[in-house]
Design a protein around this motif. Structure first.
Motif, PDB file in Angstrom:
ATOM      1  N   LEU B  80       0.834  -1.210   0.000  1.00 39.98           N
ATOM      2  CA  LEU B  80       0.000   0.000   0.000  1.00 39.98           C
ATOM      3  C   LEU B  80       0.865   1.256   0.000  1.00 39.98           C
ATOM      4  CD1 LEU B  80      -2.856  -1.140   2.392  1.00 39.98           C
ATOM      5  CD2 LEU B  80      -3.001  -0.745  -0.062  1.00 39.98           C
ATOM      6  N   TYR B  81       1.982   1.204   0.729  1.00 41.63           N
ATOM      7  CA  TYR B  81       2.915   2.332   0.691  1.00 41.63           C
ATOM      8  C   TYR B  81       3.501   2.481  -0.715  1.00 41.63           C
ATOM      9  CZ  TYR B  81       2.857   2.600   5.812  1.00 41.63           C
ATOM     10  OH  TYR B  81       2.485   2.747   7.122  1.00 41.63           O
ATOM     11  N   LEU B  82       3.706   1.342  -1.380  1.00 46.16           N
ATOM     12  CA  LEU B  82       4.227   1.390  -2.752  1.00 46.16           C
ATOM     13  C   LEU B  82       3.225   2.082  -3.681  1.00 46.16           C
ATOM     14  CD1 LEU B  82       6.273   0.613  -4.967  1.00 46.16           C
ATOM     15  CD2 LEU B  82       5.174  -1.623  -5.091  1.00 46.16           C
ATOM     16  N   VAL B  83       1.930   1.746  -3.513  1.00 43.46           N
ATOM     17  CA  VAL B  83       0.905   2.410  -4.331  1.00 43.46           C
ATOM     18  C   VAL B  83       0.934   3.925  -4.076  1.00 43.46           C
ATOM     19  CG1 VAL B  83      -1.572   2.634  -4.795  1.00 43.46           C
ATOM     20  CG2 VAL B  83      -0.593   0.374  -4.443  1.00 43.46           C
ATOM     21  N   GLU B  84       1.114   4.304  -2.801  1.00 44.40           N
ATOM     22  CA  GLU B  84       1.206   5.747  -2.481  1.00 44.40           C
ATOM     23  C   GLU B  84       2.400   6.377  -3.197  1.00 44.40           C
ATOM     24  OE1 GLU B  84       1.210   6.929   1.602  1.00 44.40           O
ATOM     25  OE2 GLU B  84      -0.595   5.790   2.043  1.00 44.40           O
ATOM     26  N   ASP B  85       3.521   5.659  -3.205  1.00 41.32           N
ATOM     27  CA  ASP B  85       4.717   6.174  -3.903  1.00 41.32           C
ATOM     28  C   ASP B  85       4.452   6.325  -5.396  1.00 41.32           C
ATOM     29  OD1 ASP B  85       6.257   6.329  -1.664  1.00 41.32           O
ATOM     30  OD2 ASP B  85       7.491   4.566  -2.091  1.00 41.32           O
ATOM     31  N   ILE B  86       3.720   5.342  -5.967  1.00 41.34           N
ATOM     32  CA  ILE B  86       3.418   5.389  -7.398  1.00 41.34           C
ATOM     33  C   ILE B  86       2.491   6.575  -7.680  1.00 41.34           C
ATOM     34  CG2 ILE B  86       2.197   4.198  -9.273  1.00 41.34           C
ATOM     35  CD1 ILE B  86       3.228   1.528  -8.052  1.00 41.34           C
ATOM     36  N   GLU B  87       1.430   6.678  -6.880  1.00 44.16           N
ATOM     37  CA  GLU B  87       0.449   7.755  -7.110  1.00 44.16           C
ATOM     38  C   GLU B  87       1.065   9.131  -6.886  1.00 44.16           C
ATOM     39  OE1 GLU B  87      -2.718   6.619  -4.512  1.00 44.16           O
ATOM     40  OE2 GLU B  87      -3.735   5.418  -6.042  1.00 44.16           O
ATOM     41  N   GLY B  88       1.952   9.247  -5.889  1.00 41.96           N
ATOM     42  CA  GLY B  88       2.550  10.541  -5.563  1.00 41.96           C
ATOM     43  C   GLY B  88       3.744  10.908  -6.427  1.00 41.96           C
ATOM     44  N   GLY B  89       4.230   9.990  -7.242  1.00 43.20           N
ATOM     45  CA  GLY B  89       5.349  10.281  -8.140  1.00 43.20           C
ATOM     46  C   GLY B  89       6.716   9.950  -7.557  1.00 43.20           C
ATOM     47  N   TYR B  90       6.770   9.536  -6.270  1.00 44.08           N
ATOM     48  CA  TYR B  90       8.086   9.261  -5.683  1.00 44.08           C
ATOM     49  C   TYR B  90       8.719   8.001  -6.281  1.00 44.08           C
ATOM     50  CZ  TYR B  90      11.805   9.062  -2.211  1.00 44.08           C
ATOM     51  OH  TYR B  90      13.035   9.027  -1.599  1.00 44.08           O
ATOM     52  N   PHE B 158       4.142 -10.761  -3.002  1.00 44.37           N
ATOM     53  CA  PHE B 158       2.934 -11.046  -3.783  1.00 44.37           C
ATOM     54  C   PHE B 158       2.050  -9.793  -3.875  1.00 44.37           C
ATOM     55  CE2 PHE B 158      -1.604 -12.227  -3.280  1.00 44.37           C
ATOM     56  CZ  PHE B 158      -1.831 -12.710  -4.563  1.00 44.37           C
ATOM     57  N   MET B 159       1.910  -9.113  -2.733  1.00 42.73           N
ATOM     58  CA  MET B 159       1.078  -7.890  -2.711  1.00 42.73           C
ATOM     59  C   MET B 159       1.705  -6.793  -3.579  1.00 42.73           C
ATOM     60  SD  MET B 159      -1.564  -8.224  -0.540  1.00 42.73           S
ATOM     61  CE  MET B 159      -1.859  -6.741   0.382  1.00 42.73           C
ATOM     62  N   GLN B 160       3.033  -6.713  -3.561  1.00 42.27           N
ATOM     63  CA  GLN B 160       3.716  -5.704  -4.389  1.00 42.27           C
ATOM     64  C   GLN B 160       3.492  -5.968  -5.881  1.00 42.27           C
ATOM     65  OE1 GLN B 160       7.363  -3.831  -1.787  1.00 42.27           O
ATOM     66  NE2 GLN B 160       7.859  -4.975  -3.611  1.00 42.27           N
ATOM     67  N   LEU B 161       3.401  -7.254  -6.231  1.00 47.53           N
ATOM     68  CA  LEU B 161       3.114  -7.588  -7.635  1.00 47.53           C
ATOM     69  C   LEU B 161       1.776  -6.988  -8.049  1.00 47.53           C
ATOM     70  CD1 LEU B 161       3.997 -11.357  -8.182  1.00 47.53           C
ATOM     71  CD2 LEU B 161       5.142  -9.367  -9.149  1.00 47.53           C
ATOM     72  N   ALA B 169      -4.765   1.183  -4.946  1.00 48.54           N
ATOM     73  CA  ALA B 169      -4.815   0.787  -3.538  1.00 48.54           C
ATOM     74  C   ALA B 169      -5.973  -0.186  -3.300  1.00 48.54           C
ATOM     75  CB  ALA B 169      -4.968   2.025  -2.666  1.00 48.54           C
ATOM     76  N   ALA B 170      -7.115   0.066  -3.978  1.00 47.21           N
ATOM     77  CA  ALA B 170      -8.288  -0.791  -3.774  1.00 47.21           C
ATOM     78  C   ALA B 170      -7.989  -2.218  -4.235  1.00 47.21           C
ATOM     79  CB  ALA B 170      -9.477  -0.223  -4.539  1.00 47.21           C
ATOM     80  N   ALA B 171      -7.376  -2.348  -5.427  1.00 47.91           N
ATOM     81  CA  ALA B 171      -7.066  -3.685  -5.952  1.00 47.91           C
ATOM     82  C   ALA B 171      -6.030  -4.381  -5.077  1.00 47.91           C
ATOM     83  CB  ALA B 171      -6.563  -3.570  -7.387  1.00 47.91           C
TER      84      ALA B 171
END
Lengths: 267, 254
Positions: B80-90, B158-161, B169-171
């Motif tokens: 979920l933190y990874l999704v935040e990084d993706i969405e935020g551009g980091y 697995f979750m990171q995949l 984040a929902a998926a």
């Protein structure tokens, strides 16, 4: 200004979607001399950000070639990454870190020792006037502070080429002028700047040369003065047109049509 | 700069991220404790320690503890933190730096492993008043922490995949629910040989079974090397697979 900092030939990006293939960039040729501030202009969806993402190794290239700082982007992306700084449209920051932690981490990832990274962070935070906020978490920063921090994080390794994708979008006029000053200062230190913007005044103020992209193709390129002179001569105008008029002419838009489009409203 | 140093730097950053969001850790601890207490409360008298051979003299809470440990290890928030990084551009900022793609993946996974080790230790301490002891001793306790942490890394992989593929984040959250059927298709309440035939077959094909049995052996018995080999074998195989798939996805990320 002889060596080329950026060269692209026939750059193409296609996306395959459910409805078929979408051509985002349709054969862009670019040459940016070392030491230039080069402006890349275009309406929304014209292909500006896609081109920047290909040049910065973030997006694969469908066809064509691109060299940045003399290195082929596809053949050796890591070598390109060591020579470029990138500040994208969405300020890429981690809101849970402090400004200082973010810059230090970025410097360490580019190979600095802990002491060097700490020194560089101090220097850059001072440069972008964030020393007082350095130990606060980024989530509490204003939009302008985030932009300046993003810019600082792109400079940790003193890049040869700096890519700025719409660096002033959403900023208030004072913050925008602050970013312009920063861009000039960075360029005076010898860094080539590739700047995308929707603000024509910004391009006029900052850029030595510029290109206008529309529908994935370059439709005009030259110095702001030469583009204005060309339009003045072609339309037999009595005075120099503005860059806005050059842009509207190049993209086939009219003021009425642009005024009717949905505009992004900054907070 | 070596991959190891980059991994350490990114791992430290991910740990800092977790420490600064302690509220995200609360359900990770509360739900496994809830399951432990409820399952022990409901079935503790059905399986008394002195007349239930598979408990090896311990309470039913000791038999249930591995389920809670695996549950805690599978609640990781790394993706979920990874999704935040993706969405935020980091995430793009990191991708545009000369950072090894393996370090980008491993940094978060190692932080997740460290976090799981701390949660595992906390859960063991919480389980002590329910009459749970670690029969395999200090070496067993270390192996218990290591195996649970490795499983935490595998599931976070697995979750990171899902996070990298969907960028949603929902998926990613929904993907985490996959663990519940996997958990309940194990010898969760009784040993494998006491399951009905269809459940036994399902449990035999479920890799989580072997991790659970290895954890359980460390709690209930002396070191059982064959059981441990199967448990560690599963995490090694799935860990290697997750790492390979994650790195490949980051390399091809457009």
């Amino acid at each position: 200004m002889n060596a080329l900092a950026i060269e692209a030939e026939g750059l193409v990006k296609q996306y395959r979607g459910r409805t078929g293939t979408v051509d985002a960039v349709r054969g862009v040729d670019l040459s940016v001399a070392a030491g230039e501030v080069f402006g890349f202009l275009g309406p929304n969806g014209a292909g500006k950000s896609t081109t920047v993402r290909m040049l910065t190794t973030l997006l694969s290239i469908t066809s064509g070639t691109a060299r940045v700082a003399g290195i082929d982007v596809t053949a050796d992306p890591d070598a390109v990454r060591r020579r470029i700084g990138v500040a994208l449209q969405e300020a890429g920051l981690d809101p849970r870190q402090t400004g200082r932690e973010l810059i230090e981490l970025q410097a360490r990832l580019f190979g600095s020792s802990p002491a060097e990274a700490a020194g560089r962070a101090e220097e850059l935070l001072e440069l972008v006037e964030l020393t007082d906020a350095a130990d606060r978490r980024i989530k509490g920063y204003s939009g302008g502070m985030k932009r300046r921090l993003d810019l600082a994080s792109a400079l940790v390794h003193q890049p040869e080429v700096l890519f700025l994708d719409e660096p002033t979008t959403g900023l208030d006029p004072a913050s925008r002028l602050g970013v312009w000053d920063e861009v000039r200062r960075i360029n005076q230190r010898g860094t080539t700047v590739f700047l995308t913007t929707q603000y024509l005044e910004e391009a006029d103020q900052l850029c030595h040369r510029l290109a206008i992209i529309d529908d994935g193709r370059i439709v005009r390129s030259g110095t702001p003065a030469s583009l204005k002179a060309e339009l003045r001569a072609r339309l037999a105008l009595s005075s120099d047109p503005t860059l806005d008029e050059v842009f509207l002419d190049a993209t086939g838009r009219t003021r009425e049509r642009v005024a009717g489009e949905v505009q992004e409203v900054g907070a | 700069m070596s991959v190891l140093v980059q991994t350490e730097l990114l791992g430290r950053r991910a740990i800092r991220e977790s420490l600064r969001t302690p509220e995200a850790l609360a359900p990770t601890l509360f739900i496994p404790v809830f399951f432990l207490v409820v399952n022990f409360g409901q079935a503790g008298r059905i399986f008394p320690s002195d007349s239930t051979p598979f408990l090896h003299g311990q309470t039913y809470a000791a038999f249930q503890l591995p389920s809670s440990l695996l549950l805690a290890a599978s609640f990781g928030s790394a993706a979920l933190y990874l999704v935040e990084d993706i969405e935020g551009g980091y995430f793009d900022k990191l991708r545009a730096a000369p950072v090894s793609r393996s370090a980008l993946v491993l940094g978060r996974l190692i932080a997740e492993g460290a976090k799981t080790a701390v949660l595992t230790a906390a859960l063991i301490v919480i389980a002590l008043p329910f009459g749970v002891t670690i029969a395999s001793g200090t070496a067993g306790l270390v192996l218990l922490l290591v195996l649970t942490s490795l499983w935490g890394m595998v599931f976070a992989g697995f979750m990171q995949l899902i996070a990298l593929k969907t960028r949603s984040a929902a998926a990613t959250n929904s993907g985490g629910l996959v663990f519940f059927p996997l958990l309940f298709l194990t010898p969760n309440f009784v040993p494998r040989d006491l399951l009905t035939r269809p459940m036994e077959i399902a449990a035999t094909f479920n890799p989580v079974t072997y991790v659970m049995e290895a954890l359980r052996s460390l709690i209930l018995q002396d070191l059982q090397w064959d059981v441990l080999a199967r448990g560690f074998g599963v995490v090694a195989a799935f860990g290697a697979l997750m790492l390979f798939l994650n790195v490949r996805l980051v390399r091809r990320y457009d």
